[in-house]
Write an enzyme that holds these catalytic residues in place. Structure first.
Site, PDB file in Angstrom:
ATOM      1  N   ASN A 248      36.702  38.361  42.660  1.00  0.00           N
ATOM      2  CA  ASN A 248      35.946  39.619  42.566  1.00  0.00           C
ATOM      3  C   ASN A 248      35.617  39.891  41.098  1.00  0.00           C
ATOM      4  O   ASN A 248      35.934  39.074  40.225  1.00  0.00           O
ATOM      5  CB  ASN A 248      36.755  40.760  43.196  1.00  0.00           C
ATOM      6  CG  ASN A 248      38.102  40.888  42.522  1.00  0.00           C
ATOM      7  OD1 ASN A 248      38.191  41.181  41.326  1.00  0.00           O
ATOM      8  ND2 ASN A 248      39.171  40.635  43.267  1.00  0.00           N
TER       9      ASN A 248
ATOM     10  N   ASP B 134      42.403  40.203  49.384  1.00  0.00           N
ATOM     11  CA  ASP B 134      43.152  40.494  50.614  1.00  0.00           C
ATOM     12  C   ASP B 134      43.296  39.239  51.480  1.00  0.00           C
ATOM     13  O   ASP B 134      44.262  39.109  52.227  1.00  0.00           O
ATOM     14  CB  ASP B 134      42.425  41.585  51.425  1.00  0.00           C
ATOM     15  CG  ASP B 134      42.592  42.956  50.765  1.00  0.00           C
ATOM     16  OD1 ASP B 134      43.687  43.215  50.237  1.00  0.00           O
ATOM     17  OD2 ASP B 134      41.633  43.749  50.765  1.00  0.00           O
TER      18      ASP B 134
ATOM     19  N   PRO C 261      49.661  38.185  51.014  1.00  0.00           N
ATOM     20  CA  PRO C 261      50.704  39.225  51.007  1.00  0.00           C
ATOM     21  C   PRO C 261      50.233  40.431  50.216  1.00  0.00           C
ATOM     22  O   PRO C 261      49.441  40.309  49.282  1.00  0.00           O
ATOM     23  CB  PRO C 261      51.870  38.537  50.296  1.00  0.00           C
ATOM     24  CG  PRO C 261      51.250  37.418  49.515  1.00  0.00           C
ATOM     25  CD  PRO C 261      50.023  37.000  50.262  1.00  0.00           C
ATOM     26  N   ASP C 262      50.708  41.604  50.624  1.00  0.00           N
ATOM     27  CA  ASP C 262      50.375  42.821  49.875  1.00  0.00           C
ATOM     28  C   ASP C 262      51.451  43.015  48.805  1.00  0.00           C
ATOM     29  O   ASP C 262      52.613  43.313  49.119  1.00  0.00           O
ATOM     30  CB  ASP C 262      50.317  44.028  50.825  1.00  0.00           C
ATOM     31  CG  ASP C 262      49.737  45.246  50.130  1.00  0.00           C
ATOM     32  OD1 ASP C 262      50.168  45.543  48.999  1.00  0.00           O
ATOM     33  OD2 ASP C 262      48.847  45.894  50.701  1.00  0.00           O
ATOM     34  N   ILE C 263      51.052  42.823  47.548  1.00  0.00           N
ATOM     35  CA  ILE C 263      52.040  42.804  46.458  1.00  0.00           C
ATOM     36  C   ILE C 263      52.689  44.177  46.281  1.00  0.00           C
ATOM     37  O   ILE C 263      53.915  44.309  46.252  1.00  0.00           O
ATOM     38  CB  ILE C 263      51.358  42.349  45.148  1.00  0.00           C
ATOM     39  CG1 ILE C 263      50.810  40.934  45.338  1.00  0.00           C
ATOM     40  CG2 ILE C 263      52.330  42.407  43.974  1.00  0.00           C
ATOM     41  CD1 ILE C 263      49.785  40.518  44.315  1.00  0.00           C
TER      42      ILE C 263
HETATM   43  O1  PMT Z   1      39.539  45.260  35.919  1.00  0.00           O
HETATM   44  P1  PMT Z   1      38.416  46.241  35.631  1.00  0.00           P
HETATM   45  O2  PMT Z   1      37.069  45.557  35.520  1.00  0.00           O
HETATM   46  O3  PMT Z   1      38.704  47.141  34.477  1.00  0.00           O
HETATM   47  O4  PMT Z   1      38.259  47.174  36.929  1.00  0.00           O
HETATM   48  C1  PMT Z   1      39.276  48.053  37.273  1.00  0.00           C
HETATM   49  C2  PMT Z   1      39.487  48.103  38.801  1.00  0.00           C
HETATM   50  C3  PMT Z   1      38.238  48.631  39.465  1.00  0.00           C
HETATM   51  C4  PMT Z   1      39.820  46.693  39.328  1.00  0.00           C
HETATM   52  C5  PMT Z   1      40.732  49.048  39.031  1.00  0.00           C
HETATM   53  O5  PMT Z   1      40.435  50.315  38.531  1.00  0.00           O
HETATM   54  C6  PMT Z   1      41.090  49.137  40.517  1.00  0.00           C
HETATM   55  O6  PMT Z   1      40.516  49.889  41.271  1.00  0.00           O
HETATM   56  N1  PMT Z   1      42.082  48.319  40.931  1.00  0.00           N
HETATM   57  C7  PMT Z   1      42.482  48.202  42.361  1.00  0.00           C
HETATM   58  C8  PMT Z   1      41.615  47.166  43.005  1.00  0.00           C
HETATM   59  C9  PMT Z   1      41.976  46.940  44.472  1.00  0.00           C
HETATM   60  O7  PMT Z   1      42.230  45.824  44.846  1.00  0.00           O
HETATM   61  O8  PMT Z   1      42.012  48.020  45.215  1.00  0.00           O
HETATM   62  P2  PMT Z   1      42.410  48.053  46.791  1.00  0.00           P
HETATM   63  O9  PMT Z   1      42.030  49.415  47.209  1.00  0.00           O
HETATM   64  O10 PMT Z   1      41.799  46.903  47.478  1.00  0.00           O
HETATM   65  O11 PMT Z   1      43.969  47.872  46.786  1.00  0.00           O
HETATM   66  C10 PMT Z   1      44.876  48.963  46.757  1.00  0.00           C
HETATM   67  C11 PMT Z   1      46.106  48.621  45.946  1.00  0.00           C
HETATM   68  O12 PMT Z   1      46.827  47.574  46.566  1.00  0.00           O
HETATM   69  C12 PMT Z   1      45.826  48.148  44.532  1.00  0.00           C
HETATM   70  O13 PMT Z   1      46.808  48.711  43.719  1.00  0.00           O
HETATM   71  C13 PMT Z   1      46.000  46.639  44.602  1.00  0.00           C
HETATM   72  O14 PMT Z   1      46.460  46.108  43.362  1.00  0.00           O
HETATM   73  C14 PMT Z   1      47.069  46.520  45.670  1.00  0.00           C
HETATM   74  N2  PMT Z   1      47.011  45.285  46.446  1.00  0.00           N
HETATM   75  C15 PMT Z   1      45.922  44.991  47.222  1.00  0.00           C
HETATM   76  C16 PMT Z   1      45.941  43.849  47.995  1.00  0.00           C
HETATM   77  C17 PMT Z   1      47.055  42.989  47.938  1.00  0.00           C
HETATM   78  N3  PMT Z   1      47.076  41.879  48.644  1.00  0.00           N
HETATM   79  N4  PMT Z   1      48.091  43.302  47.159  1.00  0.00           N
HETATM   80  C18 PMT Z   1      48.097  44.428  46.413  1.00  0.00           C
HETATM   81  O15 PMT Z   1      49.051  44.690  45.692  1.00  0.00           O
END
Ligand code: PMT
Length: 414
Positions: free
Chosen positions: A211, A281, A309-311
């Site tokens: 991404n 994901d 896995p969801d970290i």
């Molecule tokens: O890196 P930049 O260009 O500065 O951009 C910043 C950002 C947009 C990446 C950042 O601000 C941001 O939004 N990060 C979260 C991105 C994300 O994956 O969001 P999500 O809504 O899909 O996931 C929710 C949370 O679960 C996040 O904290 C993610 O790190 C965590 N996650 C998601 C999937 C996974 N398999 N494991 C996780 O830990």
């Protein structure tokens, strides 16, 4: 870095060649978020202009005890009460004499007489004037009166002499002001783990799913956490950024690498875990060993993906566990989706951003976020990711402190 947020400093400037150094001091104080009100003696205005100091301090400079307009805004007694510290830099021999004598013949000496705040002076004068019995006597009186005498340093002087009488450098004065007024860094003694950047999920030796995360937001948070006194580990996917000073960096590629690194770091004591990484994901069910070739006439390619896995959810299930912060990258229903992630991932705080906009979120230098916790929500205005990171670390530190309990009792909810 020890901030001076909400600290009010009356910066007095008296007449001397070292007055130019007061500009740097004023600027550095503002960088540390202190409020600075400059008061100049008439002699000081012959060396540097009030306009310069007005631009640096962000406030009109006060020069006159009997200025009706300025007095209407903040009278001299009010000014003396407003200050948390009166810092006079440079302090000339004449000013020290007047301060020691308790005269109130200009705004600066009057404010000094009327204040309950500590007064610090940074003497600056010719070495012979500094050594003169009168100045020695005045300094002895000031020391007895509780005035802090910072300096002078010794060395070559503007007049060509060598010896004591040089004003201390702004950096040294700043350190003394921080030691006097600064609050201990909010995350001193805390250990913070931050994930940042994208993950890459290989399809074959030359292709991957990923991404647009640049890592900027996560790296800014790591820098801010280190500035706030924390011991910081930054687990990052592939990005083109340099490691912030004082931060331990762990480079990973895939989501599974990131989880392994997070579990390894979290097997030790971790107080706060902040998941900024844009973790894939899903990953290809299997990565081809050789480059996937396009067959003649092939119209499409079906990929089979499996869930990663969801970290953040995995770390949140640990017992004991750190204070958990997840980011939420949303394109619609920001707060509702963030709140659902708060529960689903069992974290303490979600920082939600709208990634459908090109001016914020992925890759940009700025961001706008909404903090969502079980107690409520707060939307912060648009600002650079670096500034936002400082604000977020302050908020996260506060939330973590509010829910503070011995780490052994902080369990994930069933
Ligand atoms: O890196 P930049 O260009 O500065 O951009 C910043 C950002 C947009 C990446 C950042 O601000 C941001 O939004 N990060 C979260 C991105 C994300 O994956 O969001 P999500 O809504 O899909 O996931 C929710 C949370 O679960 C996040 O904290 C993610 O790190 C965590 N996650 C998601 C999937 C996974 N398999 N494991 C996780 O830990």
């Amino acid at each position: 870095m020890q901030l001076l947020q909400r600290k009010r400093i009356l910066l007095g400037i008296t007449g001397g060649i070292a007055a130019y150094k007061a500009c740097e001091l004023c600027r550095r104080l503002r960088d540390l978020e202190a409020e600075v009100q400059v008061v100049m003696t008439p002699a000081a205005t012959r060396f540097i202009t009030p306009l310069t100091l007005q631009a640096l301090s962000g406030r009109p400079v006060r020069t006159d005890l009997l200025d009706p307009a300025a007095e209407a805004a903040m009278g001299h007694i009010e000014l003396a009460r407003w200050a948390d510290l009166i810092m006079v830099a440079p302090a000339s021999a004449d000013f020290l004499a007047r301060l020691a004598a308790g005269t109130a013949d200009d705004l600066l000496t009057t404010a000094c007489l009327a204040t309950d705040a500590p007064i610090a002076v940074a003497p600056a004068m010719n070495q012979a004037m500094w050594r003169s019995p009168a100045t020695r006597r005045n300094c002895a009186t000031l020391a007895v009166d509780g005035v802090l005498l910072w300096g002078p340093g010794s060395g070559s002087q503007a007049c060509g002499d060598e010896g004591p009488g040089r004003m201390l450098e702004p950096q040294e004065l700043l350190q003394r002001i921080q030691a006097l007024l600064g609050t201990p860094p909010i995350l001193a003694g805390r250990s913070v783990v931050i994930t940042a950047g994208p993950t890459r999920e290989p399809l074959d030796p030359v292709r991957y799913l990923s991404n647009h995360s640049s890592g900027k937001q996560g790296f800014a948070l790591a820098a801010a956490a280190a500035e706030a006194g924390a011991e910081v580990t930054l687990i990052t996917g592939p990005v083109e950024l340099t490691t912030p000073p004082g931060v331990t960096r762990v480079d990973v590629t895939t989501a599974r690498d990131m989880l392994a690194a997070a579990e390894s770091v979290c097997s030790g004591q971790v107080d706060i875990f902040i998941a900024v990484a844009a973790v894939a994901d899903f990953r290809p069910a299997s990565a081809a060993e050789q480059k996937i070739k396009k067959a003649a006439g092939q119209q499409g390619l079906e990929l089979s993906l499996v869930e990663n896995p969801d970290i953040v959810a995995t770390i949140a299930r640990r017992q004991p566990r750190p204070f958990m912060v997840a980011f939420a990258a949303e394109t619609e229903n920001l707060e509702a989706n963030a709140r659902s992630k708060l529960e689903r991932k069992q974290v303490d705080l979600v920082v939600a951003n709208d990634v459908s906009r090109s001016d914020i979120g992925f890759g940009s230098d700025d961001n706008v976020v909404t903090l969502v916790s079980r107690e409520g929500s707060e939307t912060l205005p648009s600002m650079p990711k670096t500034a936002l990171a400082r604000l977020l670390m302050e908020r996260i530190g506060r939330h973590a402190k509010a829910t503070e309990m011995p780490a052994t009792k902080r369990h994930a909810k069933p």
